[in-house]
Design an enzyme around this catalytic site. Structure first.
Site, PDB file in Angstrom:
ATOM      1  CB  SER A   1     -24.100  22.963  68.631  1.00  0.00           C
ATOM      2  OG  SER A   1     -23.772  22.050  69.656  1.00  0.00           O
TER       3      SER A   1
ATOM      4  CG  HIS B   1     -32.605  16.403  65.768  1.00  0.00           C
ATOM      5  ND1 HIS B   1     -33.236  16.069  64.598  1.00  0.00           N
ATOM      6  CD2 HIS B   1     -31.562  15.550  65.897  1.00  0.00           C
ATOM      7  CE1 HIS B   1     -32.606  15.049  64.034  1.00  0.00           C
ATOM      8  NE2 HIS B   1     -31.591  14.721  64.800  1.00  0.00           N
TER       9      HIS B   1
ATOM     10  CG  ASP C   1     -30.490  21.062  80.615  1.00  0.00           C
ATOM     11  OD1 ASP C   1     -29.653  20.729  79.759  1.00  0.00           O
ATOM     12  OD2 ASP C   1     -30.667  20.415  81.660  1.00  0.00           O
TER      13      ASP C   1
END
EC number: 3.6.1.66
Length: 200
Positions: free
Chosen positions: A8, A11, A73
């Site tokens: 969410s 950027h 990630d």
């Protein structure tokens, strides 16, 4: 084939959509009601898979046939901080906002008597769909400095100077950054997998 992004972070969504513009991309909250995902993995890859699995499992049966969940990630590993903040990059300060995280990184570095340090960014991309689970990895080497420079980017970009450059990531254009970034490298590999899955 549609891709739902398991993030969410606005950027990150913009950066992922730009790099994956050949695909039909949806942000997490365009398809699902937002929910919290506990990132309790010990590596970037584990956390990326945790997020992609959680989002894919939240889709209904029809959506699962149409979508692949893709998660990133990523983080920064600073040599003089023994590889920290690493997987805790997004929540390093405990507050979860970029400015606080940058301030803490600089303060920790200065406490150890350094104004700069070798560092590298890491990105792990995970893809989860009915065809299985896949992951890719990318790194970008450089150094962190103790003074923020530049207005672009997010996270630690204004403190990080990539190897071979004399500007921070936040001083580079979007195209310049996307051509060298850890996320770009991991996504280029992910694109190969996605194209193969799309044909299958």
């Amino acid at each position: 084939m549609k891709i739902i992004l398991a993030t969410s972070n606005k950027h990150k969504v913009l950066e992922l959509k730009e790099i994956l513009k050949d695909f039909e991309i949806y942000a997490f909250d365009e398809v699902l009601m937002p929910f919290e995902i506990e990132e309790n993995g010990k590596t970037f890859k584990e956390n990326a898979l945790i997020k992609a699995r959680a989002v894919f499992n939240a889709l209904d049966e029809k959506q699962k046939k149409d979508f692949i969940a893709l998660s990133d990630d990523s983080g920064i590993c600073v040599d003089v901080l023994e590889g920290n903040p690493g997987i805790y990059s997004a929540r390093f300060s405990g507050k979860g906002d970029d400015k606080s995280n940058r301030d803490k990184l600089v303060n920790e570095m200065i406490k150890k008597g350094f104004k700069q340090s070798k560092a590298h960014y890491v990105a792990a991309i995970a893809m989860v769909g009915l065809m299985g689970e896949f992951s890719t990895h990318g790194t970008m080497h450089g150094k962190v400095i103790d003074t923020e420079k530049g207005e672009n980017g997010f996270g630690y970009d204004s403190l990080f100077i990539p190897k071979g450059f004399d500007k921070t990531l936040a001083q580079l254009s979007v195209d310049e950054k996307n051509n060298i970034s850890h996320r770009f490298k991991a996504l280029e590999l992910a694109k190969i997998i996605l194209k193969i899955l799309n044909k299958g």
